[in-house]
Design an enzyme around this catalytic site. Structure first.
Site, PDB file in Angstrom:
ATOM      1  N   VAL A  29     -13.287  -4.601   0.342  1.00 33.55           N
ATOM      2  CA  VAL A  29     -12.780  -3.263   0.635  1.00 33.55           C
ATOM      3  C   VAL A  29     -11.914  -3.355   1.887  1.00 33.55           C
ATOM      4  O   VAL A  29     -12.333  -3.923   2.897  1.00 33.55           O
ATOM      5  CB  VAL A  29     -13.939  -2.272   0.868  1.00 33.55           C
ATOM      6  CG1 VAL A  29     -13.403  -0.894   1.227  1.00 33.55           C
ATOM      7  CG2 VAL A  29     -14.834  -2.193  -0.373  1.00 33.55           C
ATOM      8  N   THR A  63       0.900  -1.155   0.000  1.00 35.34           N
ATOM      9  CA  THR A  63       0.000   0.000   0.000  1.00 35.34           C
ATOM     10  C   THR A  63       0.928   1.192   0.000  1.00 35.34           C
ATOM     11  O   THR A  63       2.087   1.058   0.375  1.00 35.34           O
ATOM     12  CB  THR A  63      -0.862  -0.018   1.288  1.00 35.34           C
ATOM     13  OG1 THR A  63      -1.911  -0.965   1.129  1.00 35.34           O
ATOM     14  CG2 THR A  63      -1.486   1.320   1.607  1.00 35.34           C
TER      15      THR A  63
HETATM   16  N1  ASP Z   1      -4.002  -2.399   4.018  1.00 38.82           N
HETATM   17  C1  ASP Z   1      -4.131  -2.850   2.664  1.00 38.82           C
HETATM   18  C2  ASP Z   1      -5.449  -3.546   2.506  1.00 38.82           C
HETATM   19  O1  ASP Z   1      -5.775  -4.371   3.334  1.00 38.82           O
HETATM   20  C3  ASP Z   1      -3.047  -3.778   2.212  1.00 38.82           C
HETATM   21  C4  ASP Z   1      -1.678  -3.500   2.730  1.00 38.82           C
HETATM   22  O2  ASP Z   1      -1.403  -2.446   3.245  1.00 38.82           O
HETATM   23  O3  ASP Z   1      -0.823  -4.387   2.607  1.00 38.82           O
HETATM   24  O4  ASP Z   1      -6.105  -3.329   1.526  1.00 38.82           O
END
Ligand code: ASP
Length: 318
Positions: free
Chosen positions: A206, A177
């Site tokens: 989501v 992310t």
């Molecule tokens: N937080 C993000 C999600 O769950 C993924 C990530 O940060 O690795 O969509």
């Protein structure tokens, strides 16, 4: 009130096995983070808002193939892209977000347009794509977001699932992310986050990134924060707001609050977790409980630092 300008970002946490990328690719990912930090810093130096600065940084990260947001985003179980993004203004608590969008080149710009519209906080799916188009944002064919790395990761995850062999996916295959936090000359804070979620995610899923208070939060005088890690847990723990609440109500320092959140609260769910945050006077923290986290900041003294693993790369004046 304003002691100085500052900006920080992350590009996701995870196993980040050093063998995952060539040295040239690690170098390039650090260069892209430095470019993203400088983009936000230019805004702040010119007297621009923290909100404009985090947006500028996240756009650069979305455009880089190295990070799971925009170009280079993860794929769903149906090999589609469904992107989530949010942005929040710590001065007014105004916020905007989009989720499961498929055609907006830079989802963070759509989140900003939602904030500016004042009509909603979160728009979803095709309606959010249409909204962005009506606002004149750049639209792309979804293939624009696809990189060979994500296709390979999806194939390998699905092949292993099909054989029933339980080999846990590496964080690098699954997650990632991008996010940015900033403090401007007026002392205002802002935060933004953008993601493709995780590889092989269910269609329609989501995560925390577009949920204000879960993956993103900013409040002047308290903190600005953007999170990374398995979103379901961040939603259930209201993680980004939890950081602000620890500071506001429990009077913890930013560093103590961030460490407690990442190393105690989130780690208790056996997930990889990390965040980038700035405190009220612009001090950065970037805790993570995995092997590495793409991260960087330009602190109030104007010095730029980026890192992927434990070692910090001091890049000198911004
Ligand atoms: N937080 C993000 C999600 O769950 C993924 C990530 O940060 O690795 O969509």
């Amino acid at each position: 009130m304003a002691a100085g300008i500052a900006i920080g970002l992350h590009g996701g946490c995870g196993t980040l096995d050093p063998g995952l990328l060539s040295e040239a690719e690690w170098e390039e990912s650090r260069a892209h983070m430095a470019k993203a930090l400088r983009a936000g810093w230019q805004v702040l130096k010119a007297g621009g808002s923290a909100l404009d600065a985090v947006q500028a940084s996240v756009v650069v990260m979305e455009d880089s193939p190295h990070f799971n947001a925009g170009h280079g985003a993860a794929l769903t179980e149906n090999a589609q892209h469904e992107l989530d993004a949010s942005i929040m203004d710590g001065a007014s608590l105004a916020a905007g977000a989009v989720c499961t969008v498929r055609r907006i080149r830079n989802p963070v710009l759509a989140a900003r347009a939602v904030l500016d519209s004042g009509q909603a906080v979160l728009l979803s799916g095709p309606a959010a794509d249409d909204f962005a188009q009506s606002r004149g944002l750049a639209m792309v064919d979804p293939a624009y977001f696809t990189t060979q790395r994500r296709v390979d990761a999806l194939r390998s995850l699905q092949a292993r699932a099909a054989t029933g062999a339980f080999v846990p996916a590496s964080e690098a295959e699954k997650h990632g992310t991008v996010g940015a936090v900033a403090r401007d000359m007026q002392g205002h804070l802002a935060a933004a986050t953008s993601t493709g979620g995780f590889n092989n995610k269910p269609s329609g899923r989501v995560g925390d990134s577009p949920i204000i208070g879960a993956g993103t939060y900013a409040k002047d005088g308290v903190c600005a924060v953007s999170c990374t890690g398995q979103g379901e847990i961040f939603i259930r723990r209201v993680a980004a707001y939890d950081l602000a609440a620890r500071i506001s109500y429990a009077h913890q320092t930013l560093a103590a609050a961030a460490d407690a959140l990442v190393f105690d609260t989130l780690a208790s769910h056996s997930i990889g977790a990390g965040l980038i945050a700035l405190g009220a006077s612009g001090e950065p923290v970037a805790p993570y409980n995995t092997l590495g986290m793409y991260r960087g900041w330009i602190s109030t003294d104007g010095q730029l630092t980026v890192a992927t693993h434990r070692a910090l790369h001091a890049m000198g004046p911004a």
